[in-house]
Every structure is written in C-alpha cells, then in structure tokens.
Design a protein around this motif. Structure first.
Motif, PDB file in Angstrom:
ATOM      1  N   UNK A   1      -0.608  -1.700 -10.204  1.00 11.22           N
ATOM      2  CA  UNK A   1      -0.929  -1.805  -8.778  1.00 11.22           C
ATOM      3  C   UNK A   1      -1.825  -3.021  -8.580  1.00 11.22           C
ATOM      4  N   UNK A   2      -1.357  -3.962  -7.783  1.00 15.80           N
ATOM      5  CA  UNK A   2      -2.109  -5.189  -7.541  1.00 15.80           C
ATOM      6  C   UNK A   2      -3.334  -4.896  -6.675  1.00 15.80           C
ATOM      7  N   UNK A   3      -4.458  -5.589  -6.943  1.00 15.70           N
ATOM      8  CA  UNK A   3      -5.622  -5.465  -6.060  1.00 15.70           C
ATOM      9  C   UNK A   3      -5.307  -5.890  -4.630  1.00 15.70           C
ATOM     10  N   UNK A   4      -4.193  -6.587  -4.417  1.00 15.80           N
ATOM     11  CA  UNK A   4      -3.802  -6.970  -3.062  1.00 15.80           C
ATOM     12  C   UNK A   4      -3.582  -5.750  -2.181  1.00 15.80           C
ATOM     13  N   UNK A   5      -3.311  -4.600  -2.804  1.00 11.53           N
ATOM     14  CA  UNK A   5      -3.144  -3.358  -2.043  1.00 11.53           C
ATOM     15  C   UNK A   5      -4.422  -3.036  -1.277  1.00 11.53           C
TER      16      UNK A   5
ATOM     17  N   UNK B   1       0.804  -1.224   0.000  1.00  9.44           N
ATOM     18  CA  UNK B   1       0.000   0.000   0.000  1.00  9.44           C
ATOM     19  C   UNK B   1       0.836   1.273   0.000  1.00  9.44           C
ATOM     20  N   UNK B   2       1.918   1.296   0.773  1.00  8.96           N
ATOM     21  CA  UNK B   2       2.747   2.501   0.849  1.00  8.96           C
ATOM     22  C   UNK B   2       3.419   2.784  -0.495  1.00  8.96           C
ATOM     23  N   UNK B   3       3.858   1.720  -1.173  1.00  4.53           N
ATOM     24  CA  UNK B   3       4.478   1.901  -2.493  1.00  4.53           C
ATOM     25  C   UNK B   3       3.446   2.375  -3.503  1.00  4.53           C
ATOM     26  N   UNK B   4       2.224   1.852  -3.412  1.00  5.90           N
ATOM     27  CA  UNK B   4       1.155   2.294  -4.312  1.00  5.90           C
ATOM     28  C   UNK B   4       0.853   3.769  -4.100  1.00  5.90           C
ATOM     29  N   UNK B   5       0.794   4.165  -2.836  1.00  2.00           N
ATOM     30  CA  UNK B   5       0.533   5.576  -2.525  1.00  2.00           C
ATOM     31  C   UNK B   5       1.644   6.461  -3.076  1.00  2.00           C
TER      32      UNK B   5
END
Length: 217
Positions: free
Chosen positions: A86-90, A10-14
């Motif tokens: 971005x994976x939905x796993x985020x 999540x932090x990398x996606x953000x």
C-alpha cells in the motif's frame, strides 16, 4: 501475475485490508472459483462471491477463465499479484515528508525516507506495468554486526563520505537528456523476533481469569 503490485487508491487499500478479502487474495495465488475458495477458506459461497466482486472492482483480482459446467458458467479468478504494497499516497494528506525535518540520526526521518521510497518506486512500477516496460533500479541489502556504538558511528561516517564522493563523481547537473535518480541509504537495528509464548498447561492457575466487570453476567 506481477510479483508485487502497488495499491495507490484509498478504496482499493480499504478493500485489501478487509480480513476476509486478504485471505481470499492469499488463496488466489492459485486460480480458483467462488466455490473452490469457499471450500478452502470454510466460508459460504455467497459471501466469497460478494468479496470477489469487490476485489475485482478494485483491480486486485482478475478473471482467469470461464468454465462451462452444464447450464452453469464457473468463473475462475486469480490475484493480480503475488503480493501487495500500500503506497503512502493513499494517505497523501498525512504521509510523512522527509524535507520537513531532515535528521540523519532520526528514526522517524528514516521512516519518512522509506515512505517516500515506496511511493516513488510504486509510481514507477505502476507506469511501467501500463507501458509494459522495466524499471531501472538498484538495491543493496546487507547485515553488519557492530562490536560497539562507536563502531556503528564510524561506519555511518565512512558510509556517508563514500556516498558523497560517488555522488560528486557522477552527478552532472548540465547533462542534456540526463535522468535524475535518488540514492537512499538506511541503517537500522534488526528488531528481535518475539519469543513464542509457552502453551499453558491444562489447569494451570495462571490461565484462570478472575470475573471482573467485563466478564460479569
């Protein structure tokens, strides 16, 4: 540099979704230093340097080389991939679950299948990259123009039957050491490209804005 990297944290996606950082990632398709990027993007060097450190912390950029210029060491970075997904796993807690309401005619179910596809293939890619191995996959991308809705329905029925026959022919539940693969077939209309809005002529009354409450000063 990888062709595609999957972002699962999540932090990398953000970090990747920040407008400035996404511009930096795109610019780092070719290696560059903070000073070089500042010139390319028209941003202060200090701001670029800050965002570079954040992107490096999340593994989205990496140090390519260090150059000595007098008493200063210039750090040259590059993006870790040409593009990112971005994976939905985020959003694991709210990601769609295809098993919740399977419906072959549901666009939302098709999205759920696509979401699971991105997540599973992304996990395989991440693991394969660490092990320096390839992932065995297969994909088909085709376009078909139907003359009628009836033709589309007939095509879907024929396709479903063909896939069922192939799965039945090759599936071996008792195979020792066998590996289970997932087959996903999707059919959807290609969205029409939006028509570009014509540029308004200077002085065109249509471009005038009436001063409403949000414009009042």
């Amino acid at each position: 540099m990888l062709d595609v990297a999957v972002i699962e944290e999540p932090a990398a996606a953000e970090a990747s979704l920040d407008p400035i950082r996404s511009r930096i990632l795109a610019a780092l398709a070719e290696p560059g230093s903070a000073a070089m990027l500042a010139g390319r993007l028209g941003l202060p060097r200090q701001k670029v340097n800050y965002h570079l450190k954040e992107l490096e912390r999340h593994g989205l950029v990496e140090l390519a080389e260090e150059r000595r210029k007098g008493n200063v060491t210039e750090r040259v970075y590059r993006a870790t991939a040409a593009s990112y997904v971005i994976s939905p796993a985020v959003l694991a807690a709210v990601s769609p679950d295809p098993s919740r309401s399977p419906d072959q005619l549901s666009a939302r179910w098709l999205l759920a299948l696509g979401s699971r596809l991105v997540q599973e293939v992304g996990t395989l890619l991440t693991g394969a990259a660490r092990a320096r191995r390839r992932v065995a996959t297969f994909g088909i991308d085709a376009q078909v123009r139907f003359a009628s809705a009836a033709d589309r329905t007939a095509f879907a029925d024929d396709l479903a039957q063909a896939v069922a026959v192939l799965v039945g022919r090759y599936h071996d539940e008792s195979a020792t050491g066998g590996r289970t693969h997932r087959v996903v077939v999707g059919l959807h209309q290609i969205p029409a490209a939006p028509d570009p809005a014509p540029a308004p002529a200077p002085g065109d009354p249509a471009t005038a804005v009436e001063p409403g409450p949000e414009h009042a000063r």
